[in-house]
Design a protein around this motif. Structure first.
Motif, PDB file in Angstrom:
ATOM      1  N   UNK A 280      12.524  -4.152   0.245  1.00 19.47           N
ATOM      2  CA  UNK A 280      11.942  -5.489   0.196  1.00 19.47           C
ATOM      3  C   UNK A 280      12.227  -6.284   1.468  1.00 19.47           C
ATOM      4  N   UNK A 281      13.325  -5.962   2.145  1.00 21.63           N
ATOM      5  CA  UNK A 281      13.689  -6.692   3.358  1.00 21.63           C
ATOM      6  C   UNK A 281      13.374  -5.906   4.637  1.00 21.63           C
ATOM      7  N   UNK A 282      12.757  -4.737   4.492  1.00 21.87           N
ATOM      8  CA  UNK A 282      12.492  -3.886   5.647  1.00 21.87           C
ATOM      9  C   UNK A 282      11.041  -4.021   6.074  1.00 21.87           C
ATOM     10  N   UNK A 283      10.822  -4.123   7.360  1.00 21.68           N
ATOM     11  CA  UNK A 283       9.484  -4.216   7.933  1.00 21.68           C
ATOM     12  C   UNK A 283       9.366  -3.231   9.085  1.00 21.68           C
ATOM     13  N   UNK A 284       8.152  -2.829   9.389  1.00 16.22           N
ATOM     14  CA  UNK A 284       7.907  -1.910  10.500  1.00 16.22           C
ATOM     15  C   UNK A 284       6.925  -2.587  11.451  1.00 16.22           C
ATOM     16  N   UNK A 285       7.165  -2.427  12.756  1.00 19.20           N
ATOM     17  CA  UNK A 285       6.351  -3.070  13.787  1.00 19.20           C
ATOM     18  C   UNK A 285       5.640  -1.990  14.597  1.00 19.20           C
ATOM     19  N   UNK A 286       4.364  -2.205  14.833  1.00 16.42           N
ATOM     20  CA  UNK A 286       3.540  -1.202  15.489  1.00 16.42           C
ATOM     21  C   UNK A 286       3.085  -1.675  16.859  1.00 16.42           C
ATOM     22  N   UNK A 287       2.797  -0.701  17.705  1.00 21.68           N
ATOM     23  CA  UNK A 287       2.215  -0.963  19.015  1.00 21.68           C
ATOM     24  C   UNK A 287       1.176   0.116  19.293  1.00 21.68           C
ATOM     25  N   UNK A 288      -0.091  -0.267  19.200  1.00 18.71           N
ATOM     26  CA  UNK A 288      -1.208   0.647  19.446  1.00 18.71           C
ATOM     27  C   UNK A 288      -1.133   1.859  18.509  1.00 18.71           C
ATOM     28  N   UNK A 289      -1.060   1.572  17.213  1.00 19.54           N
ATOM     29  CA  UNK A 289      -1.004   2.616  16.184  1.00 19.54           C
ATOM     30  C   UNK A 289      -2.268   2.524  15.350  1.00 19.54           C
ATOM     31  N   UNK A 290      -2.875   3.666  15.028  1.00 20.28           N
ATOM     32  CA  UNK A 290      -4.125   3.690  14.267  1.00 20.28           C
ATOM     33  C   UNK A 290      -3.890   3.224  12.831  1.00 20.28           C
ATOM     34  N   UNK A 291      -4.981   2.776  12.192  1.00 16.66           N
ATOM     35  CA  UNK A 291      -4.892   2.310  10.805  1.00 16.66           C
ATOM     36  C   UNK A 291      -4.513   3.428   9.859  1.00 16.66           C
ATOM     37  N   UNK A 292      -4.999   4.654  10.124  1.00 13.81           N
ATOM     38  CA  UNK A 292      -4.657   5.785   9.254  1.00 13.81           C
ATOM     39  C   UNK A 292      -3.171   6.087   9.288  1.00 13.81           C
ATOM     40  N   UNK A 293      -2.571   6.061  10.492  1.00 16.63           N
ATOM     41  CA  UNK A 293      -1.133   6.325  10.597  1.00 16.63           C
ATOM     42  C   UNK A 293      -0.339   5.202   9.943  1.00 16.63           C
ATOM     43  N   UNK A 294      -0.810   3.968  10.078  1.00 17.50           N
ATOM     44  CA  UNK A 294      -0.129   2.851   9.409  1.00 17.50           C
ATOM     45  C   UNK A 294      -0.126   3.051   7.903  1.00 17.50           C
ATOM     46  N   UNK A 295      -1.273   3.475   7.345  1.00 14.66           N
ATOM     47  CA  UNK A 295      -1.351   3.701   5.899  1.00 14.66           C
ATOM     48  C   UNK A 295      -0.407   4.817   5.461  1.00 14.66           C
ATOM     49  N   UNK A 296      -0.341   5.898   6.258  1.00 13.37           N
ATOM     50  CA  UNK A 296       0.567   7.009   5.909  1.00 13.37           C
ATOM     51  C   UNK A 296       2.023   6.552   5.946  1.00 13.37           C
ATOM     52  N   UNK A 297       2.380   5.765   6.958  1.00 14.16           N
ATOM     53  CA  UNK A 297       3.761   5.275   7.065  1.00 14.16           C
ATOM     54  C   UNK A 297       4.082   4.341   5.908  1.00 14.16           C
ATOM     55  N   UNK A 298       3.117   3.483   5.555  1.00  8.14           N
ATOM     56  CA  UNK A 298       3.344   2.546   4.447  1.00  8.14           C
ATOM     57  C   UNK A 298       3.522   3.292   3.136  1.00  8.14           C
ATOM     58  N   UNK A 299       2.720   4.341   2.930  1.00  8.48           N
ATOM     59  CA  UNK A 299       2.854   5.116   1.702  1.00  8.48           C
ATOM     60  C   UNK A 299       4.184   5.861   1.660  1.00  8.48           C
ATOM     61  N   UNK A 300       4.617   6.377   2.803  1.00  6.08           N
ATOM     62  CA  UNK A 300       5.844   7.172   2.832  1.00  6.08           C
ATOM     63  C   UNK A 300       7.090   6.325   2.687  1.00  6.08           C
ATOM     64  N   UNK A 301       7.064   5.110   3.217  1.00  7.64           N
ATOM     65  CA  UNK A 301       8.286   4.303   3.275  1.00  7.64           C
ATOM     66  C   UNK A 301       8.285   3.116   2.328  1.00  7.64           C
ATOM     67  N   UNK A 302       7.110   2.547   2.055  1.00  2.29           N
ATOM     68  CA  UNK A 302       7.067   1.319   1.283  1.00  2.29           C
ATOM     69  C   UNK A 302       7.315   0.076   2.113  1.00  2.29           C
ATOM     70  N   UNK A 303       7.481   0.236   3.431  1.00  2.04           N
ATOM     71  CA  UNK A 303       7.731  -0.909   4.303  1.00  2.04           C
ATOM     72  C   UNK A 303       6.416  -1.626   4.600  1.00  2.04           C
ATOM     73  N   UNK A 304       6.450  -2.943   4.639  1.00  2.00           N
ATOM     74  CA  UNK A 304       5.276  -3.729   5.003  1.00  2.00           C
ATOM     75  C   UNK A 304       5.238  -3.904   6.514  1.00  2.00           C
ATOM     76  N   UNK A 305       4.068  -4.195   7.038  1.00  2.00           N
ATOM     77  CA  UNK A 305       3.923  -4.392   8.484  1.00  2.00           C
ATOM     78  C   UNK A 305       4.389  -5.789   8.864  1.00  2.00           C
ATOM     79  N   UNK A 306       5.283  -5.881   9.829  1.00  2.00           N
ATOM     80  CA  UNK A 306       5.780  -7.162  10.306  1.00  2.00           C
ATOM     81  C   UNK A 306       5.011  -7.638  11.522  1.00  2.00           C
ATOM     82  N   UNK A 307       5.217  -8.879  11.871  1.00  2.00           N
ATOM     83  CA  UNK A 307       4.552  -9.457  13.041  1.00  2.00           C
ATOM     84  C   UNK A 307       5.517 -10.390  13.751  1.00  2.00           C
TER      85      UNK A 307
END
Length: 555
Positions: A280-307
């Motif tokens: 619930x307190x963990x976020x992941x930050x991306x730099x030039x990452x595709x939407x498909x990879x973001x979805x896979x990471x979100x499914x695998x970890x449960x982390x939301x995308x931070x900004x």
């Protein structure tokens, strides 16, 4: 029914919609009954990434069989002291293996094992025999040594120490009391002073520490981590660059599989150590990452995308300049602290104590990290000034004494409240001092590689386009550089401190003769501060007399 422990993907179902409207959920479980748990106590479920299907495939395996392996290779610290240790490591590390950088590092580390085993056989194979031989030689000369020490011992002990005298028993009684446990508090908070209770408390503690599987695994993990640290310290000059390059390459070429491996490594570490991630307190930050990879990471970890910007330990983290808007949290905390104290319930002296001990502490936490905007500094000083004179954060009348006098030390006629701007500069100057002294810190090493690049910090000038935070540190360096000689703080032999930096930077004023009359041990703090206001001509006596209908003369 209960679900068995599971690893792998955090979410096990998604609706397969486009990224903006995709929904994730943890729907799937592997439920078993009590009989199953008794028959297969080590079973563990693994959820794969969903792939083409909306649900994740689940496989179940015996964790005990999966985790069965040979004893781990152990690095002994004594190997690093061998004369040719670094030479042998260098020979093995110079070999190249085809593949990714991380694969190359892993192969090199594995290749070091047989070399270290050979080193152990050649240099330390007969260590037990050598130890026994040394012990026998020591035993041969030990009686002569004891005889020599007895002759050099204190006269009183030679005469009375080995005799049945009061002196002998007094010394023994003292030693016994030093080693005696008088009382002990067990894990439940119960204190025992009798011998049986002390003995049971000690046994319960060590049984709980060493008898449980989790505690044993935790100790084992800490030992293994310490072993790795010693090996890396002994050979970092040889292997360090390759290790760092492999880690960079791992994250730069990250994909869903690498993220799963990372999560699995975290999971393996958390089980024995007891440290777990909070999704619930963990976020992941991306730099030039595709939407498909973001979805896979979100499914695998449960982390939301931070900004950016985000907050860490209460302070804003961002790449650009710190604005007044982002400092509102600091101002609001100070205002809320004043409101929680209660308005108009404290004397001037009580408010002064709270400003120095509470409000300035909140500000100092931020001031040591980055340069606070001047507009925010004025608001902070205004809050402290209003609280001192009125007990609230808002005050619309003229203060009794100007703020410039209030911020002077007491022996110079002030109240000892420090100026916020000078506190900010001297706190950031601690970072400047770390750069001067090349402190053993990761960010100092990064700055040396990215910005300084072998340049002299004392005469350094940043190039155009550098980060705002680094330019702020440079500006503070320019303010404080006159206090450094040969890259050392010249105002003190003990090195730089924020207190000494503040005293060095501020403008000194003559000391007042009346200070001892106001600030002394027999004067109550409340009366002392009123006396201080009088000495600074801050009491509006004539105005008060006019309110009472009196007309004092103008003498």
């Amino acid at each position: 029914m209960t679900d068995i422990p599971a690893t792998g993907a955090f979410y096990t179902w998604n609706n397969k919609q486009d990224p903006q409207s995709r929904i994730y959920s943890r729907l799937d479980r592997f439920l078993v009954n009590q009989k199953w748990q008794t028959t297969f106590p080590d079973m563990m479920a693994y959820f794969h990434l969903a792939g083409l299907f909306d649900h994740s495939l689940c496989t179940v395996s015996d964790a005990k069989l999966v985790m069965t392996r040979r004893a781990s290779f152990k690095y002994f610290n004594m190997w690093g002291k061998a004369p040719d240790f670094l030479t042998r490591v260098q020979e093995e590390w110079d070999k190249n293996y085809p593949g990714h950088k991380m694969f190359n590092v892993v192969k090199k580390l594995k290749a070091l094992k047989p070399m270290l085993k050979d080193l152990n056989k050649e240099c330390y194979a007969d260590i037990e025999k050598a130890t026994k031989f040394a012990e026998s030689e020591l035993a041969a000369v030990q009686p002569a040594r004891i005889s020599f020490l007895k002759q050099k011992a204190k006269t009183q002990w030679l005469e009375d120490g080995d005799s049945n005298t009061a002196y002998f028993h007094g010394v023994m009684r003292k030693r016994f009391n030093l080693n005696k446990v008088i009382q002990i508090e067990n894990q439940r908070g119960v204190i025992f002073s009798d011998s049986k209770g002390i003995q049971d408390a000690l046994l319960d503690y060590y049984e709980s520490l060493l008898g449980s599987r989790k505690s044993t695994e935790k100790v084992r993990t800490e030992v293994l981590m310490a072993i790795l640290v010693h090996f890396f310290n002994d050979s970092w000059d040889i292997i360090g660059e390759d290790i760092c390059d492999a880690i960079k390459d791992f994250f730069n070429s990250g994909n869903a599989k690498s993220i799963m491996l990372l999560i699995r490594a975290f999971s393996s570490f958390s089980k024995p150590s007891g440290h777990t991630m909070n999704n619930e307190k963990s976020e992941v930050y991306y730099n030039e990452v595709s939407s498909e990879l973001k979805n896979d990471i979100h499914q695998a970890t449960g982390f939301v995308e931070g900004s950016l910007p985000f907050r860490y330990l209460g302070v804003p983290i961002q790449a650009g300049r710190l604005s007044q808007l982002e400092c509102n949290a600091l101002v609001e905390r100070m205002v809320n602290r004043i409101r929680s104290i209660g308005e108009k319930k404290l004397s001037y002296a009580g408010r002064l104590v709270l400003i120095n001990s509470v409000l300035n502490t909140l500000y100092s936490y931020w001031a040591g990290m980055f340069i606070i905007p001047k507009g925010v500094i004025r608001r902070i000083e205004g809050i402290c000034r209003n609280f001192l004179w009125d007990g609230s954060s808002d005050y619309h009348r003229v203060p009794l004494v100007v703020w410039e006098k209030v911020t002077l030390p007491k022996d110079e006629g002030g109240l000892g409240i420090k100026k916020a701007e000078l506190c900010n500069i001297t706190a950031v100057a601690k970072l400047v001092d770390w750069v001067y002294n090349k402190a053993d810190k990761l960010w100092i090493k990064w700055i040396s590689q990215v910005y300084l690049k072998q340049q002299d910090w004392h005469t350094y000038t940043p190039a155009a386009g550098v980060a705002w935070s680094w330019r702020s540190i440079y500006k503070v360096k320019e303010i404080m550089k006159a206090g450094y000689q040969n890259d050392q703080w010249s105002a003190s032999s003990k090195g730089y401190s924020i207190r000494e930096g503040y005293e060095w930077l501020r403008t000194k004023q003559p000391k007042k003769d009346w200070v001892q009359l106001v600030w002394n041990s027999w004067n109550y703090p409340k009366h002392a501060l009123i006396s201080w206001i009088v000495m600074n001509q801050g009491l509006n006596v004539k105005a008060k007399l006019f309110q009472f209908g009196c007309s004092p003369d103008n003498r």
